[in-house]
Design a protein around this motif. Structure first.
Motif, short mmCIF file in Angstrom:
data_model
loop_
_atom_site.label_atom_id
_atom_site.label_comp_id
_atom_site.label_asym_id
_atom_site.label_seq_id
_atom_site.Cartn_x
_atom_site.Cartn_y
_atom_site.Cartn_z
N ALA A 126 0.84 -1.20 0.00
CA ALA A 126 0.00 0.00 0.00
C ALA A 126 0.88 1.25 0.00
N GLY B 7 -1.48 2.83 -2.64
CA GLY B 7 -2.83 2.28 -2.59
C GLY B 7 -3.45 2.44 -1.21
N GLU B 8 -4.72 2.08 -1.11
CA GLU B 8 -5.46 2.17 0.14
C GLU B 8 -5.56 0.80 0.79
N ASP C 20 -7.30 -1.73 3.16
CA ASP C 20 -8.66 -1.92 3.69
C ASP C 20 -8.65 -1.81 5.21
N GLU C 21 -9.62 -1.11 5.77
CA GLU C 21 -9.67 -0.89 7.22
C GLU C 21 -9.92 -2.18 8.01
N VAL D 37 -5.58 -4.37 -0.71
CA VAL D 37 -5.08 -3.04 -1.05
C VAL D 37 -5.75 -2.61 -2.36
N GLU D 38 -6.48 -1.53 -2.28
CA GLU D 38 -7.13 -0.96 -3.46
C GLU D 38 -6.07 -0.26 -4.30
N PRO E 133 -4.23 2.35 -6.68
CA PRO E 133 -4.41 3.78 -6.88
C PRO E 133 -4.94 4.05 -8.28
#
Length: 112
Positions: free
Chosen positions: A23, A28-29, A31-32, A41-42, A44
């Protein structure tokens, strides 16, 4: 209509450690709801594949036959230093690229 890559999955000993590294490396984001057992990981931007990380009981036993090639926007050495600060290590240096490993040893290349 052709298919597309939705996500790339990594087997890990600790999914959260490896997901945090990727990430940060790729912007990238994370996940919480990520845990040591599974993390997401989303990618970018829009349209890139997401990254999944899942805990598996067995260790890696051989070199992966697929890896990422990362383009270094500010030059190879600057990118290598940034990735080392995030927890990666240099595995090998070749002309025009550096082979690195993430915190669990997944290999990837950094190149111009």
């Amino acid at each position: 209509m052709p298919t597309y890559i939705k996500s790339v999955t990594f087997d890990c000993a600790d999914a959260l450690v490896v997901a945090r590294f990727w990430a940060a490396a790729l912007g990238g984001e994370l996940d919480e709801d990520a845990t040591a057992g599974k993390a997401y990981v989303e990618a970018p931007g829009w349209g890139g594949p997401a990254l999944w990380f899942r805990k598996v009981p067995e260790p890696r036993t051989a070199k992966l036959r697929m890896h990422f090639d990362l383009r270094a926007p500010d030059g190879i050495e600057a990118e290598v230093a940034r990735l080392e600060a995030l927890g990666a290590t240099v595995f090998a240096r070749h002309e025009g690229l550096v082979v690195m490993q993430d915190p669990e040893g997944h290999e990837f290349c950094v190149e111009d």
